[in-house]
Design an enzyme around this catalytic site. Structure first.
Site, PDB file in Angstrom:
ATOM      1  N   VAL A  85      31.045   7.735   0.964  1.00 59.44           N
ATOM      2  CA  VAL A  85      30.001   7.745   2.004  1.00 59.44           C
ATOM      3  C   VAL A  85      30.618   7.897   3.395  1.00 59.44           C
ATOM      4  CG1 VAL A  85      27.988   6.547   2.918  1.00 59.44           C
ATOM      5  CG2 VAL A  85      28.570   6.285   0.511  1.00 59.44           C
ATOM      6  N   ARG A 145      42.156   1.773   3.648  1.00 58.76           N
ATOM      7  CA  ARG A 145      43.388   1.060   3.264  1.00 58.76           C
ATOM      8  C   ARG A 145      44.524   2.059   3.077  1.00 58.76           C
ATOM      9  NH1 ARG A 145      40.877  -2.838  -1.229  1.00 58.76           N
ATOM     10  NH2 ARG A 145      40.081  -0.820  -1.851  1.00 58.76           N
ATOM     11  N   LYS A 201      24.187  -2.678  -0.128  1.00 61.89           N
ATOM     12  CA  LYS A 201      23.033  -3.442  -0.635  1.00 61.89           C
ATOM     13  C   LYS A 201      23.429  -4.796  -1.214  1.00 61.89           C
ATOM     14  CE  LYS A 201      24.606  -0.158  -3.412  1.00 61.89           C
ATOM     15  NZ  LYS A 201      24.752   1.247  -3.498  1.00 61.89           N
ATOM     16  N   VAL A 215      19.299   1.543   0.183  1.00 61.89           N
ATOM     17  CA  VAL A 215      18.342   1.707  -0.921  1.00 61.89           C
ATOM     18  C   VAL A 215      18.009   3.183  -1.094  1.00 61.89           C
ATOM     19  CG1 VAL A 215      16.110   1.033  -1.877  1.00 61.89           C
ATOM     20  CG2 VAL A 215      17.327  -0.550  -0.382  1.00 61.89           C
ATOM     21  N   ASP A 255      22.995  -3.487  -9.355  1.00 58.54           N
ATOM     22  CA  ASP A 255      22.812  -2.666  -8.142  1.00 58.54           C
ATOM     23  C   ASP A 255      21.316  -2.431  -7.880  1.00 58.54           C
ATOM     24  OD1 ASP A 255      23.880  -0.657  -6.072  1.00 58.54           O
ATOM     25  OD2 ASP A 255      22.556   0.577  -7.297  1.00 58.54           O
ATOM     26  N   LYS A 286      18.954  -3.653  -4.595  1.00 64.03           N
ATOM     27  CA  LYS A 286      18.045  -2.795  -3.818  1.00 64.03           C
ATOM     28  C   LYS A 286      16.609  -3.308  -3.890  1.00 64.03           C
ATOM     29  CE  LYS A 286      20.981   1.212  -4.683  1.00 64.03           C
ATOM     30  NZ  LYS A 286      21.319   2.211  -5.706  1.00 64.03           N
TER      31      LYS A 286
HETATM   32  P1  NDP Z   1      34.405   4.143  -1.827  1.00 67.40           P
HETATM   33  O1  NDP Z   1      35.107   3.258  -2.786  1.00 67.40           O
HETATM   34  O2  NDP Z   1      34.391   5.597  -2.072  1.00 67.40           O
HETATM   35  O3  NDP Z   1      35.043   3.909  -0.357  1.00 67.40           O
HETATM   36  C1  NDP Z   1      35.303   2.628   0.149  1.00 67.40           C
HETATM   37  C2  NDP Z   1      36.169   2.751   1.405  1.00 67.40           C
HETATM   38  O4  NDP Z   1      36.405   1.452   1.936  1.00 67.40           O
HETATM   39  C3  NDP Z   1      37.546   3.355   1.177  1.00 67.40           C
HETATM   40  O5  NDP Z   1      37.974   4.034   2.326  1.00 67.40           O
HETATM   41  C4  NDP Z   1      38.415   2.132   0.941  1.00 67.40           C
HETATM   42  O6  NDP Z   1      39.773   2.350   1.263  1.00 67.40           O
HETATM   43  C5  NDP Z   1      37.798   1.147   1.908  1.00 67.40           C
HETATM   44  N1  NDP Z   1      37.944  -0.246   1.447  1.00 67.40           N
HETATM   45  C6  NDP Z   1      37.529  -0.749   0.275  1.00 67.40           C
HETATM   46  N2  NDP Z   1      37.781  -2.075   0.216  1.00 67.40           N
HETATM   47  C7  NDP Z   1      38.358  -2.399   1.400  1.00 67.40           C
HETATM   48  C8  NDP Z   1      38.834  -3.617   1.944  1.00 67.40           C
HETATM   49  N3  NDP Z   1      38.777  -4.783   1.272  1.00 67.40           N
HETATM   50  N4  NDP Z   1      39.377  -3.595   3.175  1.00 67.40           N
HETATM   51  C9  NDP Z   1      39.460  -2.439   3.869  1.00 67.40           C
HETATM   52  N5  NDP Z   1      39.008  -1.245   3.405  1.00 67.40           N
HETATM   53  C10 NDP Z   1      38.467  -1.232   2.176  1.00 67.40           C
HETATM   54  O7  NDP Z   1      32.934   3.572  -1.682  1.00 67.40           O
HETATM   55  P2  NDP Z   1      31.585   4.377  -1.353  1.00 67.40           P
HETATM   56  O8  NDP Z   1      31.791   5.223  -0.174  1.00 67.40           O
HETATM   57  O9  NDP Z   1      31.047   4.976  -2.594  1.00 67.40           O
HETATM   58  O10 NDP Z   1      30.596   3.165  -1.017  1.00 67.40           O
HETATM   59  C11 NDP Z   1      30.646   2.502   0.245  1.00 67.40           C
HETATM   60  C12 NDP Z   1      29.410   1.620   0.360  1.00 67.40           C
HETATM   61  O11 NDP Z   1      28.239   2.441   0.304  1.00 67.40           O
HETATM   62  C13 NDP Z   1      29.233   0.600  -0.765  1.00 67.40           C
HETATM   63  O12 NDP Z   1      28.633  -0.553  -0.240  1.00 67.40           O
HETATM   64  C14 NDP Z   1      28.278   1.290  -1.718  1.00 67.40           C
HETATM   65  O13 NDP Z   1      27.535   0.388  -2.503  1.00 67.40           O
HETATM   66  C15 NDP Z   1      27.371   1.997  -0.733  1.00 67.40           C
HETATM   67  N6  NDP Z   1      26.657   3.142  -1.239  1.00 67.40           N
HETATM   68  C16 NDP Z   1      27.332   4.105  -1.932  1.00 67.40           C
HETATM   69  C17 NDP Z   1      26.653   5.236  -2.368  1.00 67.40           C
HETATM   70  C18 NDP Z   1      27.328   6.317  -3.113  1.00 67.40           C
HETATM   71  O14 NDP Z   1      26.662   7.282  -3.534  1.00 67.40           O
HETATM   72  N7  NDP Z   1      28.631   6.261  -3.311  1.00 67.40           N
HETATM   73  C19 NDP Z   1      25.225   5.403  -2.094  1.00 67.40           C
HETATM   74  C20 NDP Z   1      24.610   4.324  -1.345  1.00 67.40           C
HETATM   75  C21 NDP Z   1      25.322   3.248  -0.942  1.00 67.40           C
HETATM   76  P3  NDP Z   1      40.787   2.950   0.144  1.00 67.40           P
HETATM   77  O15 NDP Z   1      40.115   4.154  -0.435  1.00 67.40           O
HETATM   78  O16 NDP Z   1      41.994   3.291   0.923  1.00 67.40           O
HETATM   79  O17 NDP Z   1      40.932   1.860  -0.854  1.00 67.40           O
HETATM   80  N1  HSE Z   2      25.779   3.323  -7.478  1.00 64.79           N
HETATM   81  C1  HSE Z   2      24.587   3.582  -6.765  1.00 64.79           C
HETATM   82  C2  HSE Z   2      23.644   4.429  -7.625  1.00 64.79           C
HETATM   83  C3  HSE Z   2      24.894   4.299  -5.473  1.00 64.79           C
HETATM   84  O1  HSE Z   2      24.107   4.977  -8.634  1.00 64.79           O
HETATM   85  O2  HSE Z   2      22.467   4.505  -7.325  1.00 64.79           O
HETATM   86  C4  HSE Z   2      23.684   4.469  -4.584  1.00 64.79           C
HETATM   87  O3  HSE Z   2      23.285   3.245  -4.077  1.00 64.79           O
END
Ligand code: NDP
Ligand code: HSE
Length: 436
Positions: free
Chosen positions: A14, A45, A105, A132, A201, A205
């Site tokens: 995201v 990270r 969420k 959501v 999840d 939501k």
């Molecule tokens: P990713 O795992 O792809 O990315 C997470 C990012 O956060 C990475 O850059 C990671 O770094 C960093 N990170 C993770 N843990 C830590 C920590 N403890 N300290 C510092 N940095 C950290 O996650 P998503 O982008 O998929 O999801 C992000 C958020 O969005 C979540 O809350 C998810 O539920 C929500 N979301 C996701 C959707 C989706 O379609 N993917 C849709 C809707 C909501 P590194 O990679 O270097 O570990």
């Molecule tokens: N893991 C979640 C899903 C991402 O599959 O709907 C979107 O919130």
């Protein structure tokens, strides 16, 4: 006007999508917001992994706390996920007077009450459209578009990963594990995919949706949650034969006894629009007393779909940043001092129709025993269907559809049916909703 300066915590699916959408549509977004919105700092990270996302001009740091405390940052976008570190960072951002945008969420469902109270006290906004249904603007629709209505119920396909798995299993006959691996590759699944599969999840939501629909606090710990892990190809096929599709639904309904808050696989008539929502798409039906049923549909997960919601929040916060806090849209749609104490209805008191599948010995009197057990508990049967026994087969599948019945009575009937000597294995129960 000076650009709005944003700090991004997390550059994964995201976060990367957000950088890309802001870059590509920079001019269009500035025309809407009234000023440019610029990501000036971002954290990951593993910085080497983050470089390919087009981060030229962004100051990259490994420690997200450096962004939260940086005096130049006006909006912190939390896209890390999880509860512990994300909660600390969001609370720190609020404490230092920064607005927050989050897609998290889990964080909101479990700590939202505390976060919103802190934000209210500080006069800052916490925006969460992306939390959501990915790119579907359902928070804005319920919180603002339906504000005239007394909302009666909502029901939604709000986990893209599960809907993708169910669709691919049904359409292509692919095995569960293969489809899940593809959902992970496409960036749909949570870091721990059991959050998707087990319905957690979706419950996060649903907790958020119920709060803004009914003006109640977040009560994730009161939700009844059942995932898709136990669904079999046989039940999906029987349901189809009876004119239903099985979807993982999150349902929240206002009843005289309290608010229903439940996530479970659900039979939905195949002729309903929502039953035909496939793949990663999400859809939420919301029934308001004035408007009647309304349906919101779109991509529920993935980089740019979710970024669409994150950026919409950034524009909203940018537009409202100079407004008097009392004139902003309340976080939970209702004024914080006007939230309702109406309780969550215990699952045992919830009424639904049911699909029951029994594995029974093919002997005279078995069905009579089963129907008597149902009748004794006031359960009215809508349809009953017995699969023909295969050659040499002693046991057959029997499927029963019941009319709406209290969960407590169905539980008692299932226990009694399972104790019959003629019933070979545990009864499968899938709840059924007409969604009218
Ligand atoms: P990713 O795992 O792809 O990315 C997470 C990012 O956060 C990475 O850059 C990671 O770094 C960093 N990170 C993770 N843990 C830590 C920590 N403890 N300290 C510092 N940095 C950290 O996650 P998503 O982008 O998929 O999801 C992000 C958020 O969005 C979540 O809350 C998810 O539920 C929500 N979301 C996701 C959707 C989706 O379609 N993917 C849709 C809707 C909501 P590194 O990679 O270097 O570990
Ligand atoms: N893991 C979640 C899903 C991402 O599959 O709907 C979107 O919130």
């Amino acid at each position: 006007m000076k650009p709005m300066r944003v700090g991004l915590l997390g550059l994964g699916t995201v976060g990367g999508g957000t950088v890309e959408v802001l870059r590509r549509n920079r001019e269009e977004i500035a025309r809407r917001a009234g000023r440019e919105i610029v990501v000036v700092m971002a954290s990951a990270r593993d910085l080497a992994k983050a470089r390919p996302v087009g981060v030229e001009g962004i100051s990259l740091v490994a420690d997200p706390a450096a962004i939260v405390s940086h005096p130049d940052i006006e909006i912190v976008v939390e896209l890390i996920g999880g509860e512990t570190r994300a909660r600390e960072l969001v609370m720190a951002a609020i404490a230092s007077g920064k607005h927050v945008v989050t897609a998290n969420k889990a964080l909101l469902a479990k700590h939202g009450n505390e976060l919103f109270a802190a934000a209210h006290a500080q006069g800052v906004m916490v925006a969460f459209e992306a939390a959501v249904a990915g790119g579907v603007p359902i928070i804005k629709a319920i919180r603002e578009g339906l504000t005239a209505n007394r909302i009666e119920w909502l029901a939604g396909i709000i986990n893209g990963t599960c809907n993708y798995i169910l669709s691919e299993m049904r359409d292509k006959g692919l095995p569960f594990d293969v489809v899940l691996a593809e959902a992970q590759r496409l960036g749909y699944a949570e870091a721990d995919p059991s959050f998707d599969i087990d319905g957690i999840d979706a419950a996060h939501k649903l907790t958020i949706l119920s709060a803004i629909a009914f003006g109640i606090p977040m009560q994730f710990d009161r939700a009844c949650i059942e995932g898709i892990g136990k669904l079999t190809a046989a039940d999906i096929k029987y349901a189809e034969g009876l004119g239903y599709r099985i979807k993982l639904l999150g349902i929240s309904r206002r009843t005289p006894g309290g608010i229903e808050l439940r996530v479970h696989p659900t039979l939905v008539p195949a002729r309903r629009l929502i039953a035909n929502v496939e793949g990663v798409m999400n859809a939420i039906l919301v029934k308001g007393d004035a408007v009647g049923p309304t349906l919101y549909y779109g991509r529920g997960a993935g980089a740019e779909a979710t970024a669409s919601a994150v950026v919409a929040d950034l524009v909203d916060v940018t537009r409202m940043a100079t407004a008097d806090p009392e004139h902003r849209v309340p976080h939970l749609a209702f004024q914080p001092d006007r939230l309702s104490a109406i309780p969550i209805l215990p699952m045992e008191e919830v009424e639904t129709a049911c699909y029951l599948r029994l594995r029974a010995l093919d002997r005279p009197g078995v069905l009579a025993d089963v129907t008597r057990i149902c009748a004794d508990r006031g359960i009215s049967i809508d349809a009953i269907f017995q699969k023909e026994a295969g050659e040499g087969e002693e046991q057959v599948d029997v499927v029963i559809l019941t009319h709406r019945t209290r969960e407590k009575d169905v539980n008692a009937a299932i226990r009694a049916i399972e104790s019959l000597a003629t019933i070979a294995s545990p009864v499968i129960r899938i709840r059924l909703e007409e969604l009218l």
